[in-house]
Design a protein around this motif. Structure first.
Motif, short mmCIF file in Angstrom:
data_model
loop_
_atom_site.label_atom_id
_atom_site.label_comp_id
_atom_site.label_asym_id
_atom_site.label_seq_id
_atom_site.Cartn_x
_atom_site.Cartn_y
_atom_site.Cartn_z
N ALA A 212 0.86 -1.18 0.00
CA ALA A 212 0.00 0.00 0.00
C ALA A 212 0.90 1.23 0.00
N ILE A 213 0.71 2.09 -0.98
CA ILE A 213 1.44 3.35 -1.04
C ILE A 213 0.49 4.45 -0.62
N VAL A 214 0.93 5.23 0.38
CA VAL A 214 0.03 6.19 1.03
C VAL A 214 0.55 7.61 0.82
N VAL A 215 -0.31 8.49 0.32
CA VAL A 215 0.07 9.88 0.11
C VAL A 215 -0.92 10.80 0.83
N GLY A 216 -0.43 11.96 1.23
CA GLY A 216 -1.27 12.95 1.89
C GLY A 216 -1.36 14.22 1.05
N THR A 217 -1.97 15.24 1.61
CA THR A 217 -2.12 16.50 0.88
C THR A 217 -0.83 17.31 0.94
N GLU A 218 -0.68 18.22 -0.01
CA GLU A 218 0.49 19.11 0.01
C GLU A 218 0.48 20.00 1.25
N ALA A 219 -0.69 20.42 1.67
CA ALA A 219 -0.79 21.39 2.77
C ALA A 219 -0.42 20.76 4.11
N THR A 220 -0.94 19.57 4.40
CA THR A 220 -0.76 19.00 5.74
C THR A 220 -0.01 17.68 5.76
N GLY A 221 0.20 17.07 4.60
CA GLY A 221 0.87 15.77 4.57
C GLY A 221 0.01 14.70 5.22
N LEU A 222 0.66 13.63 5.65
CA LEU A 222 -0.05 12.52 6.29
C LEU A 222 -0.12 12.72 7.80
N SER A 223 -1.17 12.19 8.39
CA SER A 223 -1.30 12.27 9.85
C SER A 223 -0.26 11.38 10.53
N ASN A 224 0.01 11.68 11.77
CA ASN A 224 1.04 10.95 12.52
C ASN A 224 0.71 9.47 12.65
N GLU A 225 -0.58 9.13 12.62
CA GLU A 225 -0.99 7.74 12.74
C GLU A 225 -0.39 6.88 11.63
N TRP A 226 -0.30 7.45 10.45
CA TRP A 226 0.34 6.72 9.34
C TRP A 226 1.83 6.57 9.60
N ARG A 227 2.46 7.63 10.06
CA ARG A 227 3.92 7.60 10.27
C ARG A 227 4.33 6.50 11.23
N ILE A 228 3.57 6.35 12.31
CA ILE A 228 3.97 5.38 13.34
C ILE A 228 3.53 3.95 13.00
N ASN A 229 2.68 3.80 12.00
CA ASN A 229 2.22 2.46 11.62
C ASN A 229 2.79 1.98 10.29
N SER A 230 3.65 2.77 9.67
CA SER A 230 4.16 2.38 8.36
C SER A 230 5.20 1.29 8.45
N THR A 231 5.27 0.48 7.42
CA THR A 231 6.36 -0.47 7.27
C THR A 231 7.66 0.30 7.05
N GLN A 232 7.57 1.33 6.21
CA GLN A 232 8.70 2.22 5.95
C GLN A 232 8.18 3.53 5.38
N ASN A 233 8.68 4.64 5.89
CA ASN A 233 8.36 5.92 5.30
C ASN A 233 9.30 6.16 4.13
N ILE A 234 8.76 6.72 3.06
CA ILE A 234 9.55 6.92 1.84
C ILE A 234 9.48 8.37 1.40
N ILE A 235 10.47 8.76 0.62
CA ILE A 235 10.55 10.14 0.15
C ILE A 235 10.98 10.16 -1.31
#
Length: 265
Positions: A212-235
């Motif tokens: 699953a590839i997860v993207v957020g909005t330009e203004a606020t990005g992804l919520s912290n809940e995604w960050r702490i539950n991700s397999t890996q954060n990517i850039i």
């Protein structure tokens, strides 16, 4: 002989105008308007239940009509004035449809492969961005698109228009961020979040497994809940002066890297 409606004061036409303009009416009635031949054809292909076809005879021929509808569909001929009242675009082919909404519960999703590729967007607001995301998902033939914490009604005419009907070609679900994360974990699907914090470059990861590839909005990005539950954060490495790009563009880059790794299967 088809029924003919010529007045924009007709109660049925007034009702359809509200259906076009108001999300709460669409949700209450569980129906929505589709404008354009290609969009209607894609909805039919996507197993949407078409209740009524409305056509303006100067733009849409009887032959086209006969090829589009079956005996179970109600057909109404409308005047130019009524068509212009209901249509968003002057360039469409003179045909509209009333269709039944689908339920988009996350647990209704079905995957045809053991290694599904899913595109998730959290809280996108702009219909144009949602439409572009759906077009990207269709182009990549992803297994599902999930909208987390939706801010916009999926059957907003601007989403249907900007997606050029790809809302009907994708398997789509909605839910809260918590519901979606629980679902992904239950299905053992790796979660890759496009976030600056604790991230690695996107092309360093293996997207050939259930992804699953997860993207957020330009203004606020992804919520912290995604960050702490991700397999890996990517850039996506940025080489210019700004530090973000349009969400649909980012989604396209990430999804097609996954497709490249999968040899476009």
């Amino acid at each position: 002989m088809n029924k003919l409606i010529t007045s924009i004061q007709n109660p049925f036409i007034k009702q359809l105008s509200q259906l076009k303009d108001k999300s709460r009416i669409r949700k209450k009635e569980q129906t929505f308007l589709i404008e354009g031949l290609r969009e209607i054809e894609l909805a039919i292909k996507g197993n949407y239940d078409i209740e009524t076809i409305l056509f303006y005879a100067d733009l849409f021929s009887e032959d086209q009509l006969n090829n589009l509808v079956n005996k179970d569909v109600n057909v109404i001929e409308i005047s130019k004035e009524v068509y212009q009242k209901l249509a968003y675009r002057d360039t469409t082919e003179g045909v509209l449809a009333i269709a039944k909404s689908k339920q988009h519960h996350i647990y209704n999703l079905e995957f045809k492969t053991k290694t599904p590729l899913i595109l998730i967007a959290e809280a996108p607001e702009k219909p144009g961005n949602i439409g572009a995301i759906l077009r990207t998902a269709d182009a990549a033939n992803v297994d599902a698109v999930i909208i987390a914490n939706p801010k916009t009604d999926l059957y907003n005419p601007n989403i249907i228009r900007s997606s050029v009907g790809c809302i009907f070609t994708n398997q789509i679900a909605t839910g809260t961020t918590t519901e979606i994360i629980d679902f992904l974990k239950l299905k053992n699907i790796n979660i890759y979040c496009a976030i600056l914090q604790e991230s690695v470059t996107y092309h360093s990861q293996d997207f050939t497994k259930p992804t699953a590839i997860v993207v957020g909005t330009e203004a606020t990005g992804l919520s912290n809940e995604w960050r702490i539950n991700s397999t890996q954060n990517i850039i996506i490495p940025m080489q210019g002066e700004i530090d973000s790009m349009n969400v649909s563009v980012a989604a396209g880059i990430l999804i097609f890297e996954a497709k490249r790794q999968r040899n476009f299967n």
